[in-house]
Design a protein around this motif. Structure first.
Motif, short mmCIF file in Angstrom:
data_model
loop_
_atom_site.label_atom_id
_atom_site.label_comp_id
_atom_site.label_asym_id
_atom_site.label_seq_id
_atom_site.Cartn_x
_atom_site.Cartn_y
_atom_site.Cartn_z
N THR A 31 -7.44 12.50 1.75
CA THR A 31 -6.15 13.09 1.40
C THR A 31 -5.78 14.12 2.46
OG1 THR A 31 -7.41 14.48 -0.09
CG2 THR A 31 -6.17 12.68 -1.08
N PRO A 32 -4.49 14.52 2.53
CA PRO A 32 -4.04 15.39 3.63
C PRO A 32 -4.89 16.66 3.80
CG PRO A 32 -2.16 14.58 2.43
CD PRO A 32 -3.37 14.10 1.69
N ARG A 40 -9.11 6.28 2.27
CA ARG A 40 -8.44 7.31 3.06
C ARG A 40 -8.81 8.70 2.57
NH1 ARG A 40 -4.47 4.75 0.30
NH2 ARG A 40 -3.74 3.78 2.21
N PRO A 60 -10.11 15.64 -2.09
CA PRO A 60 -11.05 14.54 -2.21
C PRO A 60 -10.70 13.36 -1.30
CG PRO A 60 -10.10 15.16 -4.34
CD PRO A 60 -9.29 15.81 -3.29
N LEU A 70 -7.04 6.07 -9.71
CA LEU A 70 -5.64 5.95 -9.30
C LEU A 70 -5.13 4.57 -9.70
CD1 LEU A 70 -5.86 7.42 -5.69
CD2 LEU A 70 -5.24 8.60 -7.78
N ASP A 83 0.24 4.01 -1.29
CA ASP A 83 -0.52 5.24 -1.11
C ASP A 83 -0.57 5.68 0.34
OD1 ASP A 83 -1.10 5.87 -3.67
OD2 ASP A 83 -2.94 4.70 -3.77
N LYS A 84 -0.33 4.73 1.25
CA LYS A 84 -0.27 5.09 2.66
C LYS A 84 0.82 6.16 2.85
CE LYS A 84 -1.21 2.14 6.41
NZ LYS A 84 -1.09 0.77 6.83
N LEU A 131 -4.24 14.57 -7.49
CA LEU A 131 -5.17 14.41 -6.37
C LEU A 131 -4.78 15.33 -5.21
CD1 LEU A 131 -7.36 13.00 -4.79
CD2 LEU A 131 -5.81 11.10 -4.40
N LEU A 132 -3.47 15.35 -4.89
CA LEU A 132 -3.01 16.20 -3.78
C LEU A 132 -3.26 17.67 -4.07
CD1 LEU A 132 0.34 14.47 -2.80
CD2 LEU A 132 -1.75 14.59 -1.45
N ASP A 180 -9.08 1.89 -7.32
CA ASP A 180 -9.06 3.03 -6.41
C ASP A 180 -9.46 4.29 -7.18
OD1 ASP A 180 -8.08 1.19 -4.75
OD2 ASP A 180 -6.10 2.06 -4.47
N VAL A 181 -10.41 5.01 -6.63
CA VAL A 181 -10.92 6.20 -7.32
C VAL A 181 -11.05 7.33 -6.31
CG1 VAL A 181 -12.82 7.17 -8.64
CG2 VAL A 181 -12.20 4.78 -8.96
N ALA A 200 2.97 13.14 2.28
CA ALA A 200 2.49 13.40 0.92
C ALA A 200 3.06 14.69 0.33
CB ALA A 200 0.97 13.43 0.92
N TRP A 201 2.84 15.80 1.02
CA TRP A 201 3.27 17.08 0.44
C TRP A 201 4.78 17.21 0.35
CZ3 TRP A 201 0.81 20.66 -2.35
CH2 TRP A 201 -0.58 20.55 -2.41
N LEU A 237 0.08 9.33 -0.16
CA LEU A 237 -1.09 10.15 0.14
C LEU A 237 -1.26 10.33 1.64
CD1 LEU A 237 -3.63 8.65 -2.43
CD2 LEU A 237 -2.31 10.74 -2.66
N GLY A 238 -0.22 9.99 2.39
CA GLY A 238 -0.29 10.06 3.85
C GLY A 238 -0.36 11.49 4.36
N LYS A 239 -0.74 11.60 5.61
CA LYS A 239 -0.98 12.92 6.20
C LYS A 239 0.28 13.78 6.20
CE LYS A 239 -3.94 14.40 9.97
NZ LYS A 239 -4.58 13.95 11.21
N ASP A 243 0.83 -1.20 0.00
CA ASP A 243 0.00 0.00 0.00
C ASP A 243 0.86 1.25 0.00
OD1 ASP A 243 -2.08 1.69 0.02
OD2 ASP A 243 -2.67 1.33 2.09
#
Lengths: 605, 77
Positions: free
Chosen positions: B46-47, B44, B51, A436, A217-218, A318-319, B60-61, A226-227, A221-223, A215
């Motif tokens: 997103t930060p 999950r 979305p 994704l 994306d953990k 997405l981010l 996954d979407v 990610a950035w 896209l994690g808290k 995974d």
């Protein structure tokens, strides 16, 4: 006699790859949903029978209302192909089987291509082709990109299926293929059970084995991560592009000047004026544009394609979505801006990934507000000028100056987009649904070839077609005189009063105008106009003009290649003109403001 | 008040019972195989909170809150 074969499948299952392998066509493929929009066609011959194939756009269902689905459904209804091949993703059977079941119900000659088998095996799956064939009542052929024979088997299965087509019965050839297909692939007996559920069938075919992907994306896209990861990756790409291009650019320039000597000897028969016109005008400008444009693009686009192939770009979109949504746009615009850093023309083309028409137009019009790498050399020189060039502290300060430029550019882009979406391009907030895809190992060889051919060379080709005539015009302007004074100096003098309002000089403004073919030409042109060719460009600036030039470098009309691309993408004179006027207006307003501020502070001291 | 997708918490799984969106909005979701009866899992946020990433039919979407609010789920919160 020929057999017609249609290829259907979900988006992003490698349908184009299978189609290309069978027909030998070169369609653009990529790890991004929705690459094929118009049906492509190709052909192959097997055992003296000709097969005409059509690649339908990627669809999830025949019943939906999207343009792709209508194209596919209309085609199947009106053409009734002899054989219908459905391409499934072996790693995502649950999702892709739905379409196969729908197609099974409407077409008697279905061939199932179970693609991405190599990836499925790597993930620990072993799909039961016999069970699938039995359930779908159709031959199932597993294919994999790393084994050519698997496509040969698919051709044979299609040939075999065609034999049972009413239109093809009695045709020649194809009998020999029967023995080469295992019984499992020939399809089982018995009727297709009514109301077969895709999820249940997928589970049965995979013997209940579920994919356990790491995974990622953990993290991505994690808290917390990610950035930082997103910004670090983008920074690395930009840094490698700007830094890595210096050496190859210098080498290319050296190579071109050597070629110039050879050309000069070759053209020695021509009159002096004509020779100079070709060498100092057309050749010099073209060579310079190639030398400064080719290396950064040849570094940037493969790196960007690498992120694309990995599957990172949809995550980036997405981010970025939240801030863009606040401005009436979507995260995909952020990707177009990143591409714009490589080259605004490519960024404008990239806006095709934005489905909503008004959002796409807003993204196209604002793309030139992001500095392309042709403008970076100027910005770097100005950073040195504004902040001083010696000491390690100033290196950090210069990096800070460039960062400030990028932040300003992003802020202005977002602000302008918001303004456009609330005025001329007003409309309801579009829905944002983004698939994704799983992270995939990129195939480097293909990636390099594709990014170089598709993006770099095409942009370079367009740039050269503009640079050559522009070089001729600049050469003529440089030679012409007006009542004793050179025309360029006269023009620069004429522009001086207006330029002074913007905090520029006439020389600089004229250089901006003449660098329309390519932003890289700005400094050499400014030096030429000032009559100090090859001199130190820092002599052209004061602190005030340096700051205002930086602002005007960020925000002015796009280069000719980009304008041409906007025309190609919008086919509208109005919007093409708007794409020129909008950044220019932003630049003029900001320069006026900056200049006023500086004057105010200078007077108050 | 109906239980809608935007109120599904990470890790929860429910079945779609109704899609109350304009046809254009619904199209982008049905195109991916989301329909009445589809089981959907919230993966999950997103930060920045929007979305949110969902999983249905093995894919996954990412869906914005505004669209998710039009998708009604079985059961109660």
């Amino acid at each position: 006699m020929s057999v017609s074969v249609a290829f259907a499948g979900n988006p992003n299952v490698g349908k184009s790859t299978v189609f290309n392998a069978l027909t030998g066509l070169r369609q653009h493929t990529g790890n991004w949903t929705g690459k094929t929009v118009d049906p492509a066609s190709g052909r192959w011959t097997l055992d003296e029978t000709e097969y005409e194939a059509v690649d339908l756009p990627g669809i999830y269902s025949l019943r939906g209302g999207t343009p792709e689905e209508r194209v596919a459904a209309d085609y199947l209804a009106s053409h009734s192909p002899d054989v219908l091949t459905v391409v499934l993703d072996a790693t995502a059977l649950e999702r892709t089987l739905g379409l196969a079941l729908e197609l099974r119900a409407i077409h008697p000659n279905l061939v199932v291509c179970l693609n991405l088998m190599d990836e499925a095996e790597r993930l620990g799956l072993a799909p039961d082709c016999a069970a699938l064939a039995e359930a779908l009542q159709a031959p199932v052929v597993p294919t994999r990109a790393d084994r050519k024979q698997s496509y040969e088997l698919l051709r044979r299965a299609i040939a075999l299926s065609a034999l049972t087509s009413p239109a093809c019965r009695g045709g020649q050839g194809g009998v020999a293929v029967v023995s080469e297909l295992s019984p499992a692939c020939r399809g089982g007996q018995g009727g297709v059970g009514g109301g077969v559920d895709a999820a249940a069938l997928a589970s049965r075919v995979n013997h209940g084995v579920q994919i356990t992907r790491r995974d990622w994306d953990k993290v991505f896209l994690g808290k917390y991560a990610a950035w930082p990861i997103l910004l670090a990756l983008l920074f690395a790409v930009f840094y490698l592009t700007v830094r890595g291009a210096n050496l190859p650019s210098a080498l290319l320039e050296a190579g071109f000047s050597r070629l110039e000597l050879a050309l000069s000897a070759l053209l020695s028969g021509l009159p002096e004026g004509l020779r100079s016109f070709f060498l100092d005008g057309v050749y010099a400008t073209t060579a310079r544009v190639i030398a400064v444009m080719l290396p950064p693009m040849a570094i940037f686009f493969p790196l960007f394609s690498l992120l694309e192939d990995l599957g990172f770009l949809p995550r980036a979109a997405l981010l970025l979505d939240r801030p863009f949504a606040a401005c009436g746009s979507c995260g995909r615009q952020g990707l177009c801006m990143c591409m714009g850093v490589g080259c605004n023309a490519v960024g404008v083309t990239g806006c095709r990934i934005i489905p909503n028409e008004k959002e796409r137009l807003a993204a196209i019009l604002t793309n030139a507000l992001v500095p392309c790498n042709g403008r970076f050399p100027t910005l770097i020189l100005l950073a040195g000028l504004v902040l001083g060039q010696n000491g390690s502290l100033s290196t950090a300060a210069q990096a800070g100056f460039l960062t400030a430029c990028m932040v300003l550019s992003c802020a202005v882009t977002l602000g302008t987009t918001a303004l456009l979406r609330r005025t001329v391009l007003r409309g309801e907030e579009a829905s944002f649904v983004l698939e994704l895809p799983p992270f995939r190992k990129p195939r480097l060889g293909r990636l390099l070839l594709r990014s170089l051919l598709d993006r770099t060379l095409r942009v370079l080709g367009r740039a050269v077609t503009v640079a050559a005539p522009a070089g001729a015009v600049i050469w003529l302007l440089d030679r012409l005189t007006l009542g004793g004074t050179p025309l360029l100096s006269a023009l620069a003098c004429g522009l001086d009063p207006f330029a002074a309002n913007l905090g520029l000089t006439g020389t600089l403004l004229l250089a901006f105008l003449l660098s329309f073919p390519a932003n890289e030409l700005l400094l050499p042109l400014a030096l030429m106009i000032a009559g100090m060719e090859g001199g130190d460009p820092t002599a052209l600036f004061t602190l005030r003009t340096a700051l205002c030039t930086a602002v005007f470098t960020l925000f002015h009309w796009p280069c000719s290649t980009t304008v041409l691309t906007v025309w190609h993408e919008t086919r509208s004179r109005k919007w093409t003109l708007a794409s020129v006027l909008l950044p220019t207006a932003v630049g003029v307003i900001l320069c006026l403001a900056v200049n006023c501020l500086i004057m105010f502070f200078m007077c108050s001291y | 008040m109906a239980f809608t997708l935007d109120r599904l918490r990470a890790g929860e799984r429910r079945t779609v019972v109704c899609i109350a969106l304009s046809p254009e909005r619904a199209a982008s979701l049905t195109r991916l195989g989301l329909g009445v009866g589809t089981e959907i899992l919230c993966l999950r946020r997103t930060p920045l909170g929007d979305p949110t990433v969902y999983r249905f039919r093995g894919t996954d979407v990412a869906i914005r809150r505004r669209d998710a609010a039009g998708i009604q789920l079985a059961g109660k919160r």
